[in-house]
Scaffold this motif. Structure first.
Motif, PDB file in Angstrom:
ATOM      1  N   LEU A   6       0.871  -1.180   0.000  1.00 25.02           N
ATOM      2  CA  LEU A   6       0.000   0.000   0.000  1.00 25.02           C
ATOM      3  C   LEU A   6       0.902   1.222   0.000  1.00 25.02           C
ATOM      4  CD1 LEU A   6      -2.630  -1.255   2.602  1.00 25.02           C
ATOM      5  CD2 LEU A   6      -2.868  -1.178   0.112  1.00 25.02           C
ATOM      6  N   LEU A   7       1.191   1.697  -1.201  1.00 26.20           N
ATOM      7  CA  LEU A   7       2.143   2.788  -1.383  1.00 26.20           C
ATOM      8  C   LEU A   7       1.411   4.110  -1.561  1.00 26.20           C
ATOM      9  CD1 LEU A   7       4.521   0.958  -3.889  1.00 26.20           C
ATOM     10  CD2 LEU A   7       4.703   1.085  -1.395  1.00 26.20           C
ATOM     11  N   PRO A   8       1.965   5.197  -1.073  1.00 25.68           N
ATOM     12  CA  PRO A   8       1.310   6.494  -1.210  1.00 25.68           C
ATOM     13  C   PRO A   8       1.472   7.063  -2.615  1.00 25.68           C
ATOM     14  CG  PRO A   8       3.385   6.752  -0.059  1.00 25.68           C
ATOM     15  CD  PRO A   8       3.191   5.274  -0.259  1.00 25.68           C
ATOM     16  N   ASN A   9       0.471   7.851  -3.039  1.00 25.92           N
ATOM     17  CA  ASN A   9       0.606   8.579  -4.296  1.00 25.92           C
ATOM     18  C   ASN A   9       1.343   9.895  -4.033  1.00 25.92           C
ATOM     19  OD1 ASN A   9      -1.289  10.320  -3.144  1.00 25.92           O
ATOM     20  ND2 ASN A   9      -2.982   9.582  -4.401  1.00 25.92           N
ATOM     21  N   ARG A  10       1.358  10.763  -5.015  1.00 24.75           N
ATOM     22  CA  ARG A  10       2.120  12.011  -4.876  1.00 24.75           C
ATOM     23  C   ARG A  10       1.591  12.889  -3.757  1.00 24.75           C
ATOM     24  NH1 ARG A  10      -0.532  16.336  -6.848  1.00 24.75           N
ATOM     25  NH2 ARG A  10      -2.357  16.005  -8.188  1.00 24.75           N
ATOM     26  N   ARG A  11       0.330  12.704  -3.375  1.00 23.38           N
ATOM     27  CA  ARG A  11      -0.254  13.495  -2.304  1.00 23.38           C
ATOM     28  C   ARG A  11      -0.065  12.813  -0.947  1.00 23.38           C
ATOM     29  NH1 ARG A  11      -4.946  13.617   0.554  1.00 23.38           N
ATOM     30  NH2 ARG A  11      -5.788  15.655   1.147  1.00 23.38           N
ATOM     31  N   GLY A  12       0.386  11.569  -0.963  1.00 22.36           N
ATOM     32  CA  GLY A  12       0.562  10.834   0.273  1.00 22.36           C
ATOM     33  C   GLY A  12      -0.575   9.891   0.601  1.00 22.36           C
ATOM     34  N   ALA A  13      -1.620   9.876  -0.227  1.00 24.09           N
ATOM     35  CA  ALA A  13      -2.766   8.995   0.019  1.00 24.09           C
ATOM     36  C   ALA A  13      -2.425   7.580  -0.434  1.00 24.09           C
ATOM     37  CB  ALA A  13      -3.992   9.501  -0.736  1.00 24.09           C
ATOM     38  N   PRO A  14      -2.860   6.545   0.311  1.00 25.85           N
ATOM     39  CA  PRO A  14      -2.555   5.168  -0.086  1.00 25.85           C
ATOM     40  C   PRO A  14      -3.231   4.801  -1.397  1.00 25.85           C
ATOM     41  CG  PRO A  14      -4.135   5.212   1.728  1.00 25.85           C
ATOM     42  CD  PRO A  14      -3.636   6.611   1.559  1.00 25.85           C
ATOM     43  N   GLN A  15      -2.519   4.046  -2.206  1.00 24.44           N
ATOM     44  CA  GLN A  15      -3.066   3.545  -3.471  1.00 24.44           C
ATOM     45  C   GLN A  15      -3.572   2.128  -3.241  1.00 24.44           C
ATOM     46  OE1 GLN A  15      -0.582   4.969  -7.065  1.00 24.44           O
ATOM     47  NE2 GLN A  15       0.909   4.914  -5.398  1.00 24.44           N
ATOM     48  N   TRP A  16      -4.891   1.967  -3.374  1.00 22.60           N
ATOM     49  CA  TRP A  16      -5.535   0.690  -3.084  1.00 22.60           C
ATOM     50  C   TRP A  16      -5.573  -0.173  -4.330  1.00 22.60           C
ATOM     51  CZ3 TRP A  16      -6.282   0.083   1.964  1.00 22.60           C
ATOM     52  CH2 TRP A  16      -6.352   1.245   2.751  1.00 22.60           C
ATOM     53  N   PRO A  17      -5.614  -1.495  -4.164  1.00 20.69           N
ATOM     54  CA  PRO A  17      -5.696  -2.376  -5.339  1.00 20.69           C
ATOM     55  C   PRO A  17      -7.024  -2.195  -6.076  1.00 20.69           C
ATOM     56  CG  PRO A  17      -5.975  -3.630  -3.302  1.00 20.69           C
ATOM     57  CD  PRO A  17      -5.555  -2.248  -2.900  1.00 20.69           C
ATOM     58  N   GLU A  18      -7.025  -2.604  -7.316  1.00 16.33           N
ATOM     59  CA  GLU A  18      -8.225  -2.467  -8.141  1.00 16.33           C
ATOM     60  C   GLU A  18      -9.408  -3.165  -7.480  1.00 16.33           C
ATOM     61  OE1 GLU A  18      -9.731  -3.322 -12.727  1.00 16.33           O
ATOM     62  OE2 GLU A  18      -7.682  -3.829 -12.095  1.00 16.33           O
ATOM     63  N   GLY A  19     -10.537  -2.476  -7.461  1.00 16.96           N
ATOM     64  CA  GLY A  19     -11.745  -3.033  -6.871  1.00 16.96           C
ATOM     65  C   GLY A  19     -11.925  -2.730  -5.401  1.00 16.96           C
ATOM     66  N   ILE A  20     -10.926  -2.052  -4.799  1.00 11.22           N
ATOM     67  CA  ILE A  20     -10.972  -1.741  -3.372  1.00 11.22           C
ATOM     68  C   ILE A  20     -10.827  -0.234  -3.183  1.00 11.22           C
ATOM     69  CG2 ILE A  20      -9.801  -2.020  -1.138  1.00 11.22           C
ATOM     70  CD1 ILE A  20     -11.167  -4.551  -1.988  1.00 11.22           C
ATOM     71  N   VAL A  21     -11.610   0.331  -2.283  1.00 11.33           N
ATOM     72  CA  VAL A  21     -11.405   1.706  -1.839  1.00 11.33           C
ATOM     73  C   VAL A  21     -11.191   1.666  -0.329  1.00 11.33           C
ATOM     74  CG1 VAL A  21     -12.766   2.718  -3.698  1.00 11.33           C
ATOM     75  CG2 VAL A  21     -13.888   2.119  -1.556  1.00 11.33           C
ATOM     76  N   GLY A  22     -10.505   2.658   0.185  1.00  6.22           N
ATOM     77  CA  GLY A  22     -10.236   2.631   1.616  1.00  6.22           C
ATOM     78  C   GLY A  22      -9.736   3.953   2.141  1.00  6.22           C
ATOM     79  N   SER A  23      -9.452   3.952   3.429  1.00  3.62           N
ATOM     80  CA  SER A  23      -8.935   5.146   4.096  1.00  3.62           C
ATOM     81  C   SER A  23      -8.203   4.707   5.358  1.00  3.62           C
ATOM     82  CB  SER A  23     -10.084   6.103   4.443  1.00  3.62           C
ATOM     83  OG  SER A  23      -9.590   7.315   4.995  1.00  3.62           O
ATOM     84  N   MET A  24      -7.203   5.484   5.738  1.00  2.91           N
ATOM     85  CA  MET A  24      -6.434   5.216   6.948  1.00  2.91           C
ATOM     86  C   MET A  24      -6.365   6.472   7.807  1.00  2.91           C
ATOM     87  SD  MET A  24      -3.024   3.388   5.415  1.00  2.91           S
ATOM     88  CE  MET A  24      -3.049   2.004   4.295  1.00  2.91           C
ATOM     89  N   THR A  25      -6.133   6.273   9.097  1.00  2.00           N
ATOM     90  CA  THR A  25      -5.883   7.397   9.986  1.00  2.00           C
ATOM     91  C   THR A  25      -5.045   6.926  11.156  1.00  2.00           C
ATOM     92  OG1 THR A  25      -6.907   9.228  11.219  1.00  2.00           O
ATOM     93  CG2 THR A  25      -7.966   7.075  11.412  1.00  2.00           C
TER      94      THR A  25
END
Length: 227
Positions: free
Chosen positions: A66-85
């Motif tokens: 689960l790697l961050p994008n340029r903004r730092g948000a995690p990139q989820w696998p296809e078919g999955i959405v999510g959030s962390m805190t």
């Protein structure tokens, strides 16, 4: 805690401490991202990804980096959405299948007043007026911190839907202290989900164990109304 303010279709995992060694069970790509970070950051990073993968397994999803994008948000696998805190004393991750969920946003904060000067940066005049009224009429919650948390949750659903940044001044939060819900009215053109324009997000909040947490669930097949 956070699972109680999200639909049953969302898999939620949380912890009140780390309990993981820095880098434990991380993929090599993830370890490289925090190799030079301070131990506290390494522990947070490790724990929240452990929780995210545990939640993903509940949906039948195999573990992946689960790697961050340029903004730092995690990139989820296809078919999955999510959030962390994560904040002092709490880490959480939530995931759902994309066919029913367009975006998820969660945030947790200590239930304590914001540092001096921060409220003027993150809150609109109308929000500051509401905070004063809520504090007088429904004491016991740090409403300034709650509004900050709600805006963080807004940003976490906004960005994957638009690919654009959102300023603190571009969403106005209205807290319901009785129902423990909130409305986030967008002050800029909102995103489209299945060709339906979204002008506001509906969310829920909770305060317990010295923390406040907020959550927004955006449906992929109808609207952003919370169920």
């Amino acid at each position: 805690m956070i699972g109680g303010v999200l639909p049953a279709t969302v898999a939620a995992e949380a912890a009140y401490d780390d309990g993981r060694e820095p880098g434990e069970e991380l993929f090599p790509q993830e370890k490289a991202l925090v190799a030079n970070a301070v131990p506290k950051r390494q522990r947070e990073f490790t724990t929240v990804r452990f929780l995210a993968r545990r939640a993903m397994r509940r949906l039948g999803q195999r573990p992946v980096p689960l790697l961050p994008n340029r903004r730092g948000a995690p990139q989820w696998p296809e078919g999955i959405v999510g959030s962390m805190t994560h904040c002092d004393g709490y880490r959480a991750a939530v995931v759902a299948r994309s066919e029913g969920t367009a975006a998820l946003g969660i945030d947790a904060e200590p239930d304590a007043p914001l540092p001096e000067g921060v409220l003027d940066v993150i809150a609109l005049p109308a929000e500051r007026t509401r905070i004063a009224s809520l504090t007088e009429r429904h004491p016991g919650v740090s409403y300034d911190r709650l509004i900050f948390s709600a805006k963080e949750s807004v940003f976490k659903v906004w960005y994957p839907l638009t690919g654009r940044e959102l300023d603190f001044s571009e969403a106005e939060i209205d807290i319901d202290p009785v129902e423990r819900t909130f409305q986030a009215r967008l002050l800029v053109p909102g995103p489209f989900v299945n060709d339906r324009h979204i002008g506001e997000f509906q969310g829920r909040w909770i305060a317990e164990r010295g923390l406040v947490a907020t959550a927004i669930h955006v449906e992929s097949e109808s609207s952003s109304v919370f169920h």
